[in-house]
Motif scaffolding. Structure first.
Motif, PDB file in Angstrom:
ATOM      1  N   GLY A 168       0.899  -1.399   0.148  1.00 27.85           N
ATOM      2  CA  GLY A 168       0.000  -0.091  -0.035  1.00 27.85           C
ATOM      3  C   GLY A 168       0.997   1.345   0.058  1.00 27.85           C
ATOM      4  O   GLY A 168       0.622   2.213  -0.708  1.00 27.85           O
ATOM      5  N   GLY A 169       1.975   1.295   0.876  1.00 27.51           N
ATOM      6  CA  GLY A 169       2.691   2.543   1.009  1.00 27.51           C
ATOM      7  C   GLY A 169       3.630   2.627  -0.468  1.00 27.51           C
ATOM      8  O   GLY A 169       3.798   3.870  -0.841  1.00 27.51           O
ATOM      9  N   LEU A 170       4.113   1.485  -1.220  1.00 28.90           N
ATOM     10  CA  LEU A 170       4.824   1.612  -2.221  1.00 28.90           C
ATOM     11  C   LEU A 170       3.789   2.134  -3.341  1.00 28.90           C
ATOM     12  O   LEU A 170       4.277   2.999  -4.229  1.00 28.90           O
ATOM     13  CB  LEU A 170       5.347   0.391  -2.486  1.00 28.90           C
ATOM     14  CG  LEU A 170       6.445  -0.211  -1.719  1.00 28.90           C
ATOM     15  CD1 LEU A 170       7.142  -1.330  -2.008  1.00 28.90           C
ATOM     16  CD2 LEU A 170       7.685   0.921  -1.576  1.00 28.90           C
ATOM     17  N   PHE A 171       2.586   1.647  -3.373  1.00 24.16           N
ATOM     18  CA  PHE A 171       1.728   2.173  -4.348  1.00 24.16           C
ATOM     19  C   PHE A 171       1.256   3.411  -4.392  1.00 24.16           C
ATOM     20  O   PHE A 171       1.199   4.089  -5.392  1.00 24.16           O
ATOM     21  CB  PHE A 171       0.339   1.270  -4.226  1.00 24.16           C
ATOM     22  CG  PHE A 171      -0.822   1.776  -5.027  1.00 24.16           C
ATOM     23  CD1 PHE A 171      -0.819   1.452  -6.456  1.00 24.16           C
ATOM     24  CD2 PHE A 171      -1.785   2.719  -4.643  1.00 24.16           C
ATOM     25  CE1 PHE A 171      -1.720   1.839  -7.234  1.00 24.16           C
ATOM     26  CE2 PHE A 171      -2.842   2.859  -5.346  1.00 24.16           C
ATOM     27  CZ  PHE A 171      -2.698   2.513  -6.672  1.00 24.16           C
ATOM     28  N   LEU A 172       1.265   4.069  -3.130  1.00 28.17           N
ATOM     29  CA  LEU A 172       0.984   5.466  -3.077  1.00 28.17           C
ATOM     30  C   LEU A 172       1.911   6.231  -3.581  1.00 28.17           C
ATOM     31  O   LEU A 172       1.754   7.364  -4.090  1.00 28.17           O
ATOM     32  CB  LEU A 172       0.546   5.871  -1.597  1.00 28.17           C
ATOM     33  CG  LEU A 172      -0.909   5.294  -1.265  1.00 28.17           C
ATOM     34  CD1 LEU A 172      -1.205   5.498   0.414  1.00 28.17           C
ATOM     35  CD2 LEU A 172      -1.984   5.964  -1.917  1.00 28.17           C
ATOM     36  N   ILE A 186      -4.063  13.479   0.121  1.00 27.71           N
ATOM     37  CA  ILE A 186      -4.549  13.082   1.416  1.00 27.71           C
ATOM     38  C   ILE A 186      -5.629  12.330   1.742  1.00 27.71           C
ATOM     39  O   ILE A 186      -5.704  11.270   2.558  1.00 27.71           O
ATOM     40  CB  ILE A 186      -4.345  14.381   2.322  1.00 27.71           C
ATOM     41  CG1 ILE A 186      -2.908  14.967   2.473  1.00 27.71           C
ATOM     42  CG2 ILE A 186      -4.884  13.972   3.903  1.00 27.71           C
ATOM     43  CD1 ILE A 186      -2.614  16.075   3.109  1.00 27.71           C
ATOM     44  N   PRO A 187      -6.893  12.591   1.001  1.00 31.89           N
ATOM     45  CA  PRO A 187      -8.039  11.840   1.310  1.00 31.89           C
ATOM     46  C   PRO A 187      -7.764  10.149   0.562  1.00 31.89           C
ATOM     47  O   PRO A 187      -8.310   9.448   1.183  1.00 31.89           O
ATOM     48  CB  PRO A 187      -9.034  12.299   0.140  1.00 31.89           C
ATOM     49  CG  PRO A 187      -8.541  13.894   0.166  1.00 31.89           C
ATOM     50  CD  PRO A 187      -7.032  13.965   0.427  1.00 31.89           C
ATOM     51  N   MET A 188      -6.950  10.385  -0.326  1.00 33.23           N
ATOM     52  CA  MET A 188      -6.357   8.995  -0.896  1.00 33.23           C
ATOM     53  C   MET A 188      -5.860   8.125   0.177  1.00 33.23           C
ATOM     54  O   MET A 188      -5.886   6.982   0.146  1.00 33.23           O
ATOM     55  CB  MET A 188      -5.564   9.089  -1.979  1.00 33.23           C
ATOM     56  CG  MET A 188      -5.189   7.727  -2.756  1.00 33.23           C
ATOM     57  SD  MET A 188      -6.712   6.942  -3.598  1.00 33.23           S
ATOM     58  CE  MET A 188      -6.791   8.008  -4.901  1.00 33.23           C
ATOM     59  N   VAL A 213      -5.903   3.699   4.110  1.00 33.27           N
ATOM     60  CA  VAL A 213      -5.650   3.293   5.704  1.00 33.27           C
ATOM     61  C   VAL A 213      -6.919   2.445   5.911  1.00 33.27           C
ATOM     62  O   VAL A 213      -6.930   1.384   6.665  1.00 33.27           O
ATOM     63  CB  VAL A 213      -5.669   4.402   6.561  1.00 33.27           C
ATOM     64  CG1 VAL A 213      -5.548   3.966   8.235  1.00 33.27           C
ATOM     65  CG2 VAL A 213      -4.232   5.159   6.510  1.00 33.27           C
ATOM     66  N   ILE A 214      -8.184   2.983   5.773  1.00 36.12           N
ATOM     67  CA  ILE A 214      -9.427   2.291   5.979  1.00 36.12           C
ATOM     68  C   ILE A 214      -9.501   1.118   5.152  1.00 36.12           C
ATOM     69  O   ILE A 214      -9.989   0.099   5.777  1.00 36.12           O
ATOM     70  CB  ILE A 214     -10.566   3.517   5.850  1.00 36.12           C
ATOM     71  CG1 ILE A 214     -10.605   4.575   6.910  1.00 36.12           C
ATOM     72  CG2 ILE A 214     -11.884   2.547   5.910  1.00 36.12           C
ATOM     73  CD1 ILE A 214     -11.509   5.811   6.436  1.00 36.12           C
ATOM     74  N   PHE A 242      -1.567  16.946   8.840  1.00 39.47           N
ATOM     75  CA  PHE A 242      -2.961  16.467   8.807  1.00 39.47           C
ATOM     76  C   PHE A 242      -3.304  15.403   9.738  1.00 39.47           C
ATOM     77  O   PHE A 242      -4.160  15.476  10.526  1.00 39.47           O
ATOM     78  CB  PHE A 242      -3.288  16.173   7.401  1.00 39.47           C
ATOM     79  CG  PHE A 242      -4.765  15.507   7.042  1.00 39.47           C
ATOM     80  CD1 PHE A 242      -5.645  16.581   7.445  1.00 39.47           C
ATOM     81  CD2 PHE A 242      -4.901  14.284   7.268  1.00 39.47           C
ATOM     82  CE1 PHE A 242      -7.041  16.067   7.144  1.00 39.47           C
ATOM     83  CE2 PHE A 242      -6.179  13.803   7.041  1.00 39.47           C
ATOM     84  CZ  PHE A 242      -7.320  14.567   7.205  1.00 39.47           C
ATOM     85  N   LYS A 243      -2.343  14.405   9.591  1.00 41.21           N
ATOM     86  CA  LYS A 243      -2.693  13.143  10.661  1.00 41.21           C
ATOM     87  C   LYS A 243      -2.675  13.509  12.034  1.00 41.21           C
ATOM     88  O   LYS A 243      -3.294  12.976  12.885  1.00 41.21           O
ATOM     89  CB  LYS A 243      -1.695  12.141  10.385  1.00 41.21           C
ATOM     90  CG  LYS A 243      -2.042  11.583   8.904  1.00 41.21           C
ATOM     91  CD  LYS A 243      -3.591  10.594   8.733  1.00 41.21           C
ATOM     92  CE  LYS A 243      -3.590  10.089   7.560  1.00 41.21           C
ATOM     93  NZ  LYS A 243      -4.920   9.583   7.528  1.00 41.21           N
ATOM     94  N   GLU A 244      -1.518  14.505  12.376  1.00 38.59           N
ATOM     95  CA  GLU A 244      -1.426  14.791  13.753  1.00 38.59           C
ATOM     96  C   GLU A 244      -2.645  15.705  14.397  1.00 38.59           C
ATOM     97  O   GLU A 244      -3.137  15.393  15.456  1.00 38.59           O
ATOM     98  CB  GLU A 244      -0.193  15.572  14.107  1.00 38.59           C
ATOM     99  CG  GLU A 244       1.140  14.794  13.993  1.00 38.59           C
ATOM    100  CD  GLU A 244       2.279  15.637  13.925  1.00 38.59           C
ATOM    101  OE1 GLU A 244       2.082  17.191  14.004  1.00 38.59           O
ATOM    102  OE2 GLU A 244       3.468  15.353  14.341  1.00 38.59           O
ATOM    103  N   ASN A 245      -3.174  16.487  13.766  1.00 37.34           N
ATOM    104  CA  ASN A 245      -4.452  17.050  13.934  1.00 37.34           C
ATOM    105  C   ASN A 245      -5.680  16.240  14.133  1.00 37.34           C
ATOM    106  O   ASN A 245      -6.258  16.215  15.076  1.00 37.34           O
ATOM    107  CB  ASN A 245      -4.709  18.237  12.814  1.00 37.34           C
ATOM    108  CG  ASN A 245      -3.801  19.241  12.653  1.00 37.34           C
ATOM    109  OD1 ASN A 245      -2.942  19.686  13.682  1.00 37.34           O
ATOM    110  ND2 ASN A 245      -3.456  19.692  11.669  1.00 37.34           N
TER     111      ASN A 245
END
Length: 609
Positions: A201-205, A220-222, A227-228, A267-270
């Motif tokens: 998943g990380g490499l694909f993104l 970021i929405p992607m 994740v979900i 964004f993730k921290e928020n």
């Protein structure tokens, strides 16, 4: 439905309010989350999460934990292992089994539980929840190595502990229908599949983003969708495997140099800040007071053993030969708060074991919540104090990072050092740092915005940043990059060379630091005055030697730095709230042996206005 929505909105507002209050009174926010949850749940009865939200509650909590673990994985950088790698490996590979074994002994012989339930409970309690440990580490501002070990342990142990509990529960509840060997094979394949999903998943993104297949506004929405999705897909392989998949996804994305890493992490921290508060309050509000009525002295003895015997012994024995100092081992042996993951896993498996005839499984939830309560409160309130006593955190973050080496900043750094203030001078050009090196000043050679500097700079004692290079745009860029770390009111830059005719034609103020010394203190002005013989003069104020008396000896214009008795620093009078008083130190950049100035108090008031 409308009333339920109002309750959820109220919990979210309460969570953010507790965050703010914790920041204001300087205590760990997790302690206030727990208190708030108890007040609106078991005590006040305003919220009953199970009744109000039904089956949706567990789904929301699981998704929230998945996002929290992903964000935690993003913060695990492999370069941290250069200092703490051996300790991290030993505390996971040796400390975790020791904690499981010693925990089993406490469960069986102290709490009096049966062997199967003891094995499960001790597996659940090897988890040190990242939902608790990350806010505590952030609050205490620990030394880099200690913080790194706690972060890695909390985030890596979390899915491992959950999977361990799932494995034990599978064997206990399906042991008759399946052989242990088949369960282990299935579990091993599910683990391999989850790890593979996370890495893929990380490499694909990375590939999709860098090749331009995803527009900026969707990146970021992607990521959030990935994740979900991975959480849901991995959970189909085996229960709770989604936590492992999203943790691996976060670690992968945090270490493959993705171009959107910093925007993503911010964004993730928020999002995580909001989720941790909401989820922890909901879980605490869901506590049933009746769960604790069956507990006796054995439960108290069990919790005592977990806190004061199991954890210290597991860490002490597990980290032998790891290179940790005694004070680091002592702190790590005390700090191990449990959080929402342990509570949710206990709540998931307790009913299943009761149905299978394990009567003492009724004690799972009360004992887990008992450990959560004591660890959150005791560890949360003691971490900052203990870390200071053990010299593993800075009592006051009053140091200054000065970006841009030149004769003026080198002299300023020297004066700040004379006041015993931590300081570091940063520049990407080696010869500009020559004078600072000869004076023995702390320096960092390198681009401060680079990943290498992020890895190597120790900012534990630093509380302020002054961007003082000759490049205005670069100063603004540096300030914008460090606003999140230091806070907007602690990031300064020199004013622009030319005043902007229209605000929209220049850099927006939202991306700037505070202007140091006023609009006239431009780089070329300060350098010109320095070469004319201007010097830094410092004076500590007393009842007799007041600010007026000091300022009366100065020749205007002069540029002041105020260091308060409490360690706060203001670069320029207009950036200081209040009046300088006894115990404060004033540093003036002024002309040497200048004629006295009059009406110093009036000039001070005008500058503040």
């Amino acid at each position: 439905m409308e009333f339920t929505l109002q309750k959820l909105v109220g919990v979210i507002i309460l969570g953010i309010s507790m965050h703010w209050l914790a920041w204001r009174i300087r205590i760990p926010s997790i302690v206030l989350f727990f208190a708030a949850g108890v007040m609106i749940g078991p005590v006040g009865g305003w919220v009953d999460p199970t009744e109000d939200f039904g089956p949706l509650l567990q789904a929301l909590i699981k998704l929230a934990i998945a996002i929290i673990l992903f964000e935690g994985g993003l913060n695990l950088r492999f370069h941290e292992l250069q200092q703490s790698g051996r300790a991290v490996k030993q505390i996971i590979l040796l400390g975790l089994p020791l904690s499981w074994g010693l925990g089993f002994a406490a469960c069986h012989w102290v709490a009096g539980l049966s062997v199967p339930v003891s094995v499960l409970l001790s597996a659940i309690l090897v988890v040190t929840g990242p939902t608790v440990i990350l806010p505590l580490v952030r609050h205490a501002k620990l030394s880099p190595r200690t913080a790194s070990v706690l972060k890695w342990e909390g985030i890596i142990n979390d899915p491992i502990g959950v999977l361990l509990a799932v494995l034990v529960a599978e064997i206990l509840t399906h042991g008759a229908a399946q052989t242990t060997e088949s369960i282990l094979v299935h579990f091993g394949l599910a683990i391999a599949g989850s790890v593979g999903l996370g890495i893929a998943g990380g490499l694909f993104l990375k590939f999709a983003f860098e090749k331009g297949h995803v527009p900026e506004f969707l990146k970021i929405p992607m990521v959030l969708c990935m994740v979900i999705s991975l959480f849901g897909i991995a959970d189909l392989l085996a229960e709770e495997m989604g936590l492992l998949a999203v943790t691996v996804l976060g670690i992968t994305m945090g270490n493959i140099r993705m171009l959107i890493f910093y925007e993503l992490r911010k964004f993730k921290e928020n999002v995580t800040t909001l989720l941790v508060a909401t989820v922890f309050i909901l879980l605490t509000a869901d506590l049933d007071a009746n769960h604790f009525t069956n507990l006796d002295w054995r439960a108290v003895g069990f919790i005592f053993c977990i806190l004061f015997l199991v954890r210290p012994l597991a860490v002490g024995l597990g980290t032998l030969g790891s290179g940790l100092k005694w004070n680091e081992t002592l702190l790590l042996g005390w700090i191990a708060p449990r959080g929402i993951v342990a509570a949710s896993v206990a709540g998931l498996f307790a009913p299943r074991l009761i149905e299978r005839g394990y009567g003492d499984a009724v004690y799972l939830l009360p004992l887990v919540f008992g450990v959560i309560v004591f660890t959150v409160v005791l560890h949360g309130l003691s971490l900052e104090w203990l870390s200071r006593k053990l010299e593993l955190s800075s009592d006051k973050q009053e140091g200054v990072v000065i970006v841009g080496a030149n004769p003026w900043t080198t002299e300023l750094a020297s004066v700040l050092r004379e006041l015993d203030l931590p300081v570091i001078l940063v520049d990407g050009t080696w010869h500009r740092l020559k004078d600072a090196r000869l004076r023995g000043l702390p320096i960092h050679y390198g681009e401060i915005l680079s990943e290498t500097s992020e890895q190597n700079m120790d900012l534990a004692e630093m509380g302020y940043l002054l961007a003082a290079s000759e490049n205005d745009a670069y100063n603004a860029l540096v300030c914008n990059a460090f606003i999140h770390h230091f806070g907007r009111d602690r990031v300064y830059q020199l004013p622009f060379h030319e005043k902007k005719v229209e605000e929209e034609k220049g850099v927006q103020s939202a991306h700037l630091g505070r202007i140091a010394f006023g609009e006239e203190a431009r780089f070329e002005v300060l350098m010109d005055l320095f070469y004319q013989g201007w010097v830094f003069q410092k004076s500590k104020l007393t009842e007799e030697h007041t600010f007026d008396a000091f300022a009366a000896k100065l020749h205007p214009p002069y540029y002041l730095i105020l260091v308060t008795g409490k360690g706060k620093i203001a670069f320029g009078l207009e950036n200081f709230s209040g009046d300088p008083g006894p115990g404060d130190t004033v540093i003036a950049f002024t002309k040497l042996n200048a004629p006295a100035s009059k009406n110093a108090k009036k000039k001070f008031s005008e500058a503040k206005e």
